[in-house]
Design a protein around this motif. Structure first.
Motif, PDB file in Angstrom:
ATOM      1  N   TRP A  83      -4.637  12.089  -0.464  1.00 48.55           N
ATOM      2  CA  TRP A  83      -3.613  11.793  -1.468  1.00 48.55           C
ATOM      3  C   TRP A  83      -2.895  10.474  -1.169  1.00 48.55           C
ATOM      4  O   TRP A  83      -2.203   9.918  -2.034  1.00 48.55           O
ATOM      5  CB  TRP A  83      -2.588  12.932  -1.530  1.00 48.55           C
ATOM      6  CG  TRP A  83      -1.780  12.955  -2.794  1.00 48.55           C
ATOM      7  CD1 TRP A  83      -0.637  12.250  -3.056  1.00 48.55           C
ATOM      8  CD2 TRP A  83      -2.066  13.705  -3.982  1.00 48.55           C
ATOM      9  NE1 TRP A  83      -0.179  12.520  -4.331  1.00 48.55           N
ATOM     10  CE2 TRP A  83      -1.043  13.408  -4.929  1.00 48.55           C
ATOM     11  CE3 TRP A  83      -3.084  14.601  -4.341  1.00 48.55           C
ATOM     12  CZ2 TRP A  83      -1.019  13.978  -6.198  1.00 48.55           C
ATOM     13  CZ3 TRP A  83      -3.043  15.166  -5.613  1.00 48.55           C
ATOM     14  CH2 TRP A  83      -2.025  14.850  -6.517  1.00 48.55           C
ATOM     15  N   ALA A  84      -3.012   9.973   0.042  1.00 46.53           N
ATOM     16  CA  ALA A  84      -2.236   8.796   0.466  1.00 46.53           C
ATOM     17  C   ALA A  84      -2.421   7.641  -0.502  1.00 46.53           C
ATOM     18  O   ALA A  84      -3.546   7.313  -0.895  1.00 46.53           O
ATOM     19  CB  ALA A  84      -2.661   8.371   1.869  1.00 46.53           C
ATOM     20  N   MET A 127       3.702  13.181   5.260  1.00 43.11           N
ATOM     21  CA  MET A 127       2.707  12.119   5.373  1.00 43.11           C
ATOM     22  C   MET A 127       2.721  11.472   6.755  1.00 43.11           C
ATOM     23  O   MET A 127       3.731  11.472   7.460  1.00 43.11           O
ATOM     24  CB  MET A 127       2.965  11.051   4.308  1.00 43.11           C
ATOM     25  CG  MET A 127       2.888  11.561   2.885  1.00 43.11           C
ATOM     26  SD  MET A 127       1.256  12.215   2.456  1.00 43.11           S
ATOM     27  CE  MET A 127       0.259  10.721   2.495  1.00 43.11           C
ATOM     28  N   ALA A 128       1.584  10.877   7.115  1.00 43.44           N
ATOM     29  CA  ALA A 128       1.502  10.087   8.337  1.00 43.44           C
ATOM     30  C   ALA A 128       2.386   8.851   8.190  1.00 43.44           C
ATOM     31  O   ALA A 128       2.604   8.365   7.080  1.00 43.44           O
ATOM     32  CB  ALA A 128       0.060   9.672   8.614  1.00 43.44           C
ATOM     33  N   PRO A 134       0.875   6.231   3.739  1.00 44.63           N
ATOM     34  CA  PRO A 134       1.384   5.791   2.434  1.00 44.63           C
ATOM     35  C   PRO A 134       1.422   4.273   2.373  1.00 44.63           C
ATOM     36  O   PRO A 134       1.371   3.579   3.396  1.00 44.63           O
ATOM     37  CB  PRO A 134       2.790   6.387   2.377  1.00 44.63           C
ATOM     38  CG  PRO A 134       2.792   7.491   3.369  1.00 44.63           C
ATOM     39  CD  PRO A 134       1.831   7.086   4.440  1.00 44.63           C
ATOM     40  N   THR A 135       1.535   3.759   1.175  1.00 44.94           N
ATOM     41  CA  THR A 135       1.425   2.326   0.960  1.00 44.94           C
ATOM     42  C   THR A 135       2.442   1.528   1.777  1.00 44.94           C
ATOM     43  O   THR A 135       2.126   0.460   2.311  1.00 44.94           O
ATOM     44  CB  THR A 135       1.592   2.026  -0.541  1.00 44.94           C
ATOM     45  OG1 THR A 135       0.529   2.677  -1.240  1.00 44.94           O
ATOM     46  CG2 THR A 135       1.540   0.538  -0.819  1.00 44.94           C
ATOM     47  N   LEU A 136       3.668   2.037   1.865  1.00 52.76           N
ATOM     48  CA  LEU A 136       4.688   1.341   2.658  1.00 52.76           C
ATOM     49  C   LEU A 136       4.171   1.014   4.048  1.00 52.76           C
ATOM     50  O   LEU A 136       4.303  -0.120   4.536  1.00 52.76           O
ATOM     51  CB  LEU A 136       5.947   2.208   2.777  1.00 52.76           C
ATOM     52  CG  LEU A 136       6.955   1.752   3.833  1.00 52.76           C
ATOM     53  CD1 LEU A 136       7.626   0.452   3.400  1.00 52.76           C
ATOM     54  CD2 LEU A 136       7.977   2.836   4.109  1.00 52.76           C
ATOM     55  N   TYR A 137       3.588   1.993   4.720  1.00 52.60           N
ATOM     56  CA  TYR A 137       3.158   1.792   6.117  1.00 52.60           C
ATOM     57  C   TYR A 137       1.853   1.013   6.196  1.00 52.60           C
ATOM     58  O   TYR A 137       1.603   0.328   7.193  1.00 52.60           O
ATOM     59  CB  TYR A 137       3.062   3.147   6.817  1.00 52.60           C
ATOM     60  CG  TYR A 137       4.405   3.805   6.982  1.00 52.60           C
ATOM     61  CD1 TYR A 137       5.369   3.233   7.813  1.00 52.60           C
ATOM     62  CD2 TYR A 137       4.725   4.966   6.288  1.00 52.60           C
ATOM     63  CE1 TYR A 137       6.624   3.819   7.959  1.00 52.60           C
ATOM     64  CE2 TYR A 137       5.975   5.567   6.429  1.00 52.60           C
ATOM     65  CZ  TYR A 137       6.917   4.981   7.273  1.00 52.60           C
ATOM     66  OH  TYR A 137       8.156   5.553   7.410  1.00 52.60           O
ATOM     67  N   MET A 138       1.037   1.107   5.158  1.00 56.52           N
ATOM     68  CA  MET A 138      -0.150   0.251   5.132  1.00 56.52           C
ATOM     69  C   MET A 138       0.279  -1.218   5.042  1.00 56.52           C
ATOM     70  O   MET A 138      -0.316  -2.089   5.683  1.00 56.52           O
ATOM     71  CB  MET A 138      -1.051   0.627   3.953  1.00 56.52           C
ATOM     72  CG  MET A 138      -1.826   1.922   4.142  1.00 56.52           C
ATOM     73  SD  MET A 138      -2.848   1.934   5.650  1.00 56.52           S
ATOM     74  CE  MET A 138      -4.122   0.752   5.213  1.00 56.52           C
TER      75      MET A 138
END
Length: 344
Positions: A90-91, A267-268, A325-329
């Motif tokens: 889902w990430a 989430m991770a 999630p996109t923030l951490y990517m």
DNA sequence: GATGCGTGGGC
DNA sequence: TGCCCAAGCAT
């Protein structure tokens, strides 16, 4: 439900008939949809697609839907899958409470041996609200249900030239949508209304020239149909600040799992500070700017040496599999891009 | 009824 | 670029 007085304003059978005829000729082929008039898709596929589509565009959902179905072709397989794998899949899709509810719902439905076929029972399942329960009842089970999403609400508001914000129109929209909903083909009707809102009756620059309901539409008759309904009042954007830690050893980075509830719940993530109103934070390292729905975040990504909290070492070469999630990517990409620049 | 909850695309 | 918007739900 008897026809309301609104039927004097819009002839339900006439408008519904024109809408369905237009849908028969122009329905978009979508991976989770069967052609107009044909047997419905499997309830599992209807449910999965409807949950993914909550506040999410068709373009974003399509590739993710294919991956999900390829990985978990049946409800049973999804119900038995490890939670972390589902979160990772889902990430990037956003609104991660949907993933938590998806897991809970899959397990409940597997336990009871299949989806309930009535709207009221569907409504009790995790993650199924008024819209989704009605959509599944109509699309998967052919039940008459009043399906109202933002597209339907906008179409109805324009048909009746309702010019207040949608939030103030709830009961009116429901009554008018009810009066328009047919006993036959309720699933096709719901999808026809949503297609109409997505492709012709758009928020801006509506394509009234091609619309099968223009003759029924009071907003069209008045000109400037895009003025209906009124836009929702804006809320003042807020700014928050925080720091995340990039902790790397032997080609692996330290990741943690966020608390089950709240923002990015389950989430991770990279470990880090709480996000507050005070800032910007000191220290060194790149600053990521990320816009959430209800606030903007400036996140400094600082390097550290000691692992923080409970977590695991994730090989940097396989960071994409971690389900960030996109923030951490974006945070990871900033670190890795800086490394490439330094090497050059 | 209002608020918290993501992200990417279109203009 | 910044703003609007998207097949909403839970509380």
């Amino acid at each position: 439900m008897p026809a309301s007085a609104a039927s004097q304003l819009v002839d339900p059978r006439g408008a519904t008939g024109r809408l369905l005829a237009h849908y028969d000729a122009h329905a978009r082929p979508l991976p989770w949809r069967s052609p107009p008039g044909s047997p419905p898709p499997h309830p599992y596929l209807v449910w999965l697609s409807e949950v993914m589509l909550q506040q999410t565009t068709v373009a974003s959902v399509e590739p993710r839907f294919h991956r999900f179905v390829a990985r978990w072709p049946t409800l049973q397989s999804l119900a038995e899958a490890p939670e972390e794998q589902i979160f990772a899949e889902w990430a990037g899709l956003g609104y991660y409470a949907r993933a938590r509810n998806l897991i809970a719902c899959a397990r409940q439905v597997a336990e009871r041996g299949g989806f309930p076929t009535h709207e009221a029972e569907l409504r009790k399942l995790p993650g199924l609200g008024a819209y989704t329960a009605a959509a599944i009842a109509a699309i998967a089970f052919g039940r008459r249900a009043v399906v109202i999403d933002t597209n339907v609400a906008r179409v109805i508001a324009r048909l009746h030239a309702l010019d207040r914000p949608l939030a103030a129109l709830g009961p009116d929209i429901r009554r008018l949508a009810d009066s328009l909903t047919p006993d036959d083909r309720p699933g096709d009707f719901a999808q026809a209304m949503m297609d109409l809102g997505a492709t012709l009756c758009r928020p801006r620059s509506p394509g009234c020239a091609a619309c099968p309901l223009s003759a029924d539409c009071r907003a069209f008759a008045r000109g400037e149909p895009q003025r209906f309904p009124a836009p929702a009042p804006k809320r003042a954007p807020r700014q928050r600040f925080g720091t995340a830690w990039w902790i790397e050893r032997a080609g692996s980075v330290w990741l943690v799992r966020r608390p089950k509830h709240g923002l990015l719940g389950g989430m991770a993530a990279l470990p880090g500070t709480e996000w507050g109103e005070q800032g910007p934070p000191g220290g060194s390292g790149p600053v990521i700017r990320h816009a959430f729905t209800h606030f903007a975040l400036d996140l400094r990504v600082a390097t550290a040496s000691e692992p923080v909290g409970e977590g695991w070492w994730q090989p940097v070469a396989r960071l994409g599999e971690a389900g960030l999630p996109t923030l951490y990517m974006k945070a990871a990409e900033a670190i890795l891009a800086g490394r490439i620049r330094d090497a050059a």
